[in-house]
Motif scaffolding. Structure first.
Motif, PDB file in Angstrom:
ATOM      1  N   ALA A 259       0.856  -1.340   0.113  1.00  0.00           N
ATOM      2  CA  ALA A 259      -0.064  -0.100   0.068  1.00  0.00           C
ATOM      3  C   ALA A 259       0.841   1.103   0.173  1.00  0.00           C
ATOM      4  O   ALA A 259       0.768   2.176  -0.771  1.00  0.00           O
ATOM      5  N   GLU A 260       1.852   1.185   1.019  1.00  0.00           N
ATOM      6  CA  GLU A 260       2.898   2.445   1.116  1.00  0.00           C
ATOM      7  C   GLU A 260       3.591   2.660  -0.621  1.00  0.00           C
ATOM      8  O   GLU A 260       3.626   3.940  -0.808  1.00  0.00           O
ATOM      9  N   GLU A 261       3.910   1.688  -1.154  1.00  0.00           N
ATOM     10  CA  GLU A 261       4.536   1.899  -2.638  1.00  0.00           C
ATOM     11  C   GLU A 261       3.619   2.427  -3.496  1.00  0.00           C
ATOM     12  O   GLU A 261       3.864   3.309  -4.392  1.00  0.00           O
ATOM     13  N   LEU A 262       2.219   2.126  -3.412  1.00  0.00           N
ATOM     14  CA  LEU A 262       1.215   2.570  -4.141  1.00  0.00           C
ATOM     15  C   LEU A 262       1.046   4.224  -3.942  1.00  0.00           C
ATOM     16  O   LEU A 262       0.949   4.835  -4.935  1.00  0.00           O
ATOM     17  N   LYS A 263       0.946   4.389  -2.677  1.00  0.00           N
ATOM     18  CA  LYS A 263       0.762   5.673  -2.228  1.00  0.00           C
ATOM     19  C   LYS A 263       1.870   6.622  -2.787  1.00  0.00           C
ATOM     20  O   LYS A 263       1.671   7.684  -3.255  1.00  0.00           O
ATOM     21  N   GLU A 264       3.075   5.956  -2.486  1.00  0.00           N
ATOM     22  CA  GLU A 264       4.122   6.710  -2.991  1.00  0.00           C
ATOM     23  C   GLU A 264       4.431   6.934  -4.511  1.00  0.00           C
ATOM     24  O   GLU A 264       4.791   7.955  -5.035  1.00  0.00           O
ATOM     25  N   ALA A 265       3.897   6.009  -5.482  1.00  0.00           N
ATOM     26  CA  ALA A 265       4.056   6.160  -6.781  1.00  0.00           C
ATOM     27  C   ALA A 265       2.868   7.210  -7.135  1.00  0.00           C
ATOM     28  O   ALA A 265       3.023   7.833  -8.174  1.00  0.00           O
ATOM     29  N   GLY A 266       1.708   7.204  -6.717  1.00  0.00           N
ATOM     30  CA  GLY A 266       0.687   7.932  -6.926  1.00  0.00           C
ATOM     31  C   GLY A 266      -0.205   7.185  -7.986  1.00  0.00           C
ATOM     32  O   GLY A 266       0.159   6.155  -8.716  1.00  0.00           O
ATOM     33  N   SER A 267      -1.584   7.470  -8.306  1.00  0.00           N
ATOM     34  CA  SER A 267      -2.389   6.967  -9.097  1.00  0.00           C
ATOM     35  C   SER A 267      -2.142   6.893 -10.413  1.00  0.00           C
ATOM     36  O   SER A 267      -2.216   6.016 -11.304  1.00  0.00           O
ATOM     37  N   LYS A 268      -1.689   8.277 -10.863  1.00  0.00           N
ATOM     38  CA  LYS A 268      -1.092   8.465 -12.381  1.00  0.00           C
ATOM     39  C   LYS A 268       0.009   7.544 -12.877  1.00  0.00           C
ATOM     40  O   LYS A 268      -0.031   6.891 -13.898  1.00  0.00           O
ATOM     41  N   ASP A 269       0.852   7.668 -12.144  1.00  0.00           N
ATOM     42  CA  ASP A 269       2.134   6.869 -12.370  1.00  0.00           C
ATOM     43  C   ASP A 269       1.986   5.389 -12.345  1.00  0.00           C
ATOM     44  O   ASP A 269       2.223   4.661 -13.254  1.00  0.00           O
TER      45      ASP A 269
ATOM     46  N   HIS B 168      -9.985   1.981 -13.939  1.00  0.00           N
ATOM     47  CA  HIS B 168      -8.951   1.361 -12.987  1.00  0.00           C
ATOM     48  C   HIS B 168      -7.944   2.547 -12.232  1.00  0.00           C
ATOM     49  O   HIS B 168      -7.545   2.608 -11.174  1.00  0.00           O
ATOM     50  N   LEU B 169      -7.997   3.778 -13.053  1.00  0.00           N
ATOM     51  CA  LEU B 169      -7.376   5.023 -12.674  1.00  0.00           C
ATOM     52  C   LEU B 169      -8.261   5.556 -11.310  1.00  0.00           C
ATOM     53  O   LEU B 169      -7.613   5.835 -10.330  1.00  0.00           O
ATOM     54  N   TYR B 170      -9.516   5.626 -11.590  1.00  0.00           N
ATOM     55  CA  TYR B 170     -10.232   6.196 -10.388  1.00  0.00           C
ATOM     56  C   TYR B 170     -10.011   4.820  -9.357  1.00  0.00           C
ATOM     57  O   TYR B 170     -10.252   5.449  -8.144  1.00  0.00           O
ATOM     58  N   THR B 171     -10.029   3.673  -9.454  1.00  0.00           N
ATOM     59  CA  THR B 171      -9.743   2.722  -8.655  1.00  0.00           C
ATOM     60  C   THR B 171      -8.501   3.128  -7.720  1.00  0.00           C
ATOM     61  O   THR B 171      -8.529   2.988  -6.461  1.00  0.00           O
ATOM     62  N   LEU B 172      -7.619   3.272  -8.509  1.00  0.00           N
ATOM     63  CA  LEU B 172      -6.238   3.584  -8.031  1.00  0.00           C
ATOM     64  C   LEU B 172      -6.239   4.811  -6.981  1.00  0.00           C
ATOM     65  O   LEU B 172      -5.611   4.862  -5.913  1.00  0.00           O
ATOM     66  N   GLU B 173      -6.857   5.826  -7.613  1.00  0.00           N
ATOM     67  CA  GLU B 173      -7.024   7.077  -6.882  1.00  0.00           C
ATOM     68  C   GLU B 173      -7.627   7.080  -5.515  1.00  0.00           C
ATOM     69  O   GLU B 173      -7.522   7.402  -4.414  1.00  0.00           O
TER      70      GLU B 173
ATOM     71  N   SER C  14      -6.718   7.437  -1.637  1.00  0.00           N
ATOM     72  CA  SER C  14      -7.514   8.317  -0.964  1.00  0.00           C
ATOM     73  C   SER C  14      -8.595   8.039   0.034  1.00  0.00           C
ATOM     74  O   SER C  14      -9.135   8.959   0.701  1.00  0.00           O
ATOM     75  N   ASP C  15      -8.670   6.489   0.127  1.00  0.00           N
ATOM     76  CA  ASP C  15      -9.457   6.098   0.925  1.00  0.00           C
ATOM     77  C   ASP C  15     -10.973   6.269   0.702  1.00  0.00           C
ATOM     78  O   ASP C  15     -11.682   6.887   1.819  1.00  0.00           O
ATOM     79  N   VAL C  16     -11.391   6.380  -0.458  1.00  0.00           N
ATOM     80  CA  VAL C  16     -12.652   6.638  -1.050  1.00  0.00           C
ATOM     81  C   VAL C  16     -13.308   5.781  -2.109  1.00  0.00           C
ATOM     82  O   VAL C  16     -12.365   5.108  -2.713  1.00  0.00           O
ATOM     83  N   GLU C  17     -14.272   5.251  -1.911  1.00  0.00           N
ATOM     84  CA  GLU C  17     -14.704   4.628  -2.982  1.00  0.00           C
ATOM     85  C   GLU C  17     -14.650   5.214  -4.193  1.00  0.00           C
ATOM     86  O   GLU C  17     -14.849   6.288  -4.459  1.00  0.00           O
ATOM     87  N   TYR C  18     -14.279   4.460  -5.315  1.00  0.00           N
ATOM     88  CA  TYR C  18     -13.769   5.057  -6.555  1.00  0.00           C
ATOM     89  C   TYR C  18     -15.078   5.737  -7.192  1.00  0.00           C
ATOM     90  O   TYR C  18     -14.741   6.735  -7.918  1.00  0.00           O
ATOM     91  N   ASN C  19     -16.280   5.203  -7.030  1.00  0.00           N
ATOM     92  CA  ASN C  19     -17.435   5.946  -7.567  1.00  0.00           C
ATOM     93  C   ASN C  19     -17.692   7.262  -6.894  1.00  0.00           C
ATOM     94  O   ASN C  19     -18.539   7.993  -7.207  1.00  0.00           O
ATOM     95  N   GLN C  20     -17.090   7.516  -5.438  1.00  0.00           N
ATOM     96  CA  GLN C  20     -17.399   8.647  -4.773  1.00  0.00           C
ATOM     97  C   GLN C  20     -16.282   9.795  -4.882  1.00  0.00           C
ATOM     98  O   GLN C  20     -16.485  10.592  -4.194  1.00  0.00           O
ATOM     99  N   LEU C  21     -15.309   9.605  -5.772  1.00  0.00           N
ATOM    100  CA  LEU C  21     -14.497  10.545  -6.025  1.00  0.00           C
ATOM    101  C   LEU C  21     -15.229  12.137  -6.412  1.00  0.00           C
ATOM    102  O   LEU C  21     -15.951  11.941  -7.220  1.00  0.00           O
ATOM    103  N   PRO C  22     -14.631  13.011  -5.992  1.00  0.00           N
ATOM    104  CA  PRO C  22     -15.165  14.293  -6.373  1.00  0.00           C
ATOM    105  C   PRO C  22     -15.011  14.582  -7.971  1.00  0.00           C
ATOM    106  O   PRO C  22     -13.808  14.017  -8.653  1.00  0.00           O
ATOM    107  N   GLU C  23     -16.017  15.350  -8.481  1.00  0.00           N
ATOM    108  CA  GLU C  23     -15.953  15.453  -9.982  1.00  0.00           C
ATOM    109  C   GLU C  23     -14.665  16.064 -10.473  1.00  0.00           C
ATOM    110  O   GLU C  23     -14.491  15.721 -11.561  1.00  0.00           O
ATOM    111  N   ASP C  24     -14.053  17.061  -9.837  1.00  0.00           N
ATOM    112  CA  ASP C  24     -12.971  17.584 -10.263  1.00  0.00           C
ATOM    113  C   ASP C  24     -11.960  16.808 -10.336  1.00  0.00           C
ATOM    114  O   ASP C  24     -10.846  16.639 -11.118  1.00  0.00           O
ATOM    115  N   VAL C  25     -11.793  15.899  -9.407  1.00  0.00           N
ATOM    116  CA  VAL C  25     -10.682  14.670  -9.607  1.00  0.00           C
ATOM    117  C   VAL C  25     -11.062  13.654 -10.507  1.00  0.00           C
ATOM    118  O   VAL C  25     -10.093  13.457 -11.532  1.00  0.00           O
TER     119      VAL C  25
END
Length: 87
Positions: free
Chosen positions: A29-39, A55-60, A64-75
């Motif tokens: 989990a730490e490596e994923l957070k360090e890499a970031g969703s885009k990378d 998949h990108l939404y899922t990673l973000e 962010s500890d948010v359900e992927y379908n609950q991400l803010p619209e701007d994100v």
């Protein structure tokens, strides 16, 4: 020794996505957070051309500890622009 969290301990990450992330060198989990969703998504896209925007939404969401379908619209808009730029 510091405990490193399993990828599947993160929200949205199941066994299949965990397998794919490990295949690109992201094991915790730490490596994923360090890499970031885009990378992480970019690396996944190189190995698995069929990964999609969800998949990108899922990673973000996992980071962010948010359900992927609950991400803010701007994100979601920013992530969609990034995903579209890879096509």
């Amino acid at each position: 020794m510091k405990f490193l969290a399993e990828l599947t301990s993160l929200r949205n990450i199941g066994k299949e996505l965990e397998r794919k992330l490990k295949s690109i060198g992201i094991f915790t989990a730490e490596e994923l957070k360090e890499a970031g969703s885009k990378d992480a998504f970019f690396k996944l896209k190189l190995h698995y051309p069929n990964v999609c925007l969800v998949h990108l939404y899922t990673l973000e969401g996992a980071i962010s500890d948010v359900e992927y379908n609950q991400l803010p619209e701007d994100v979601k808009c920013t992530l969609k622009e990034f995903s579209d730029s890879l096509k």
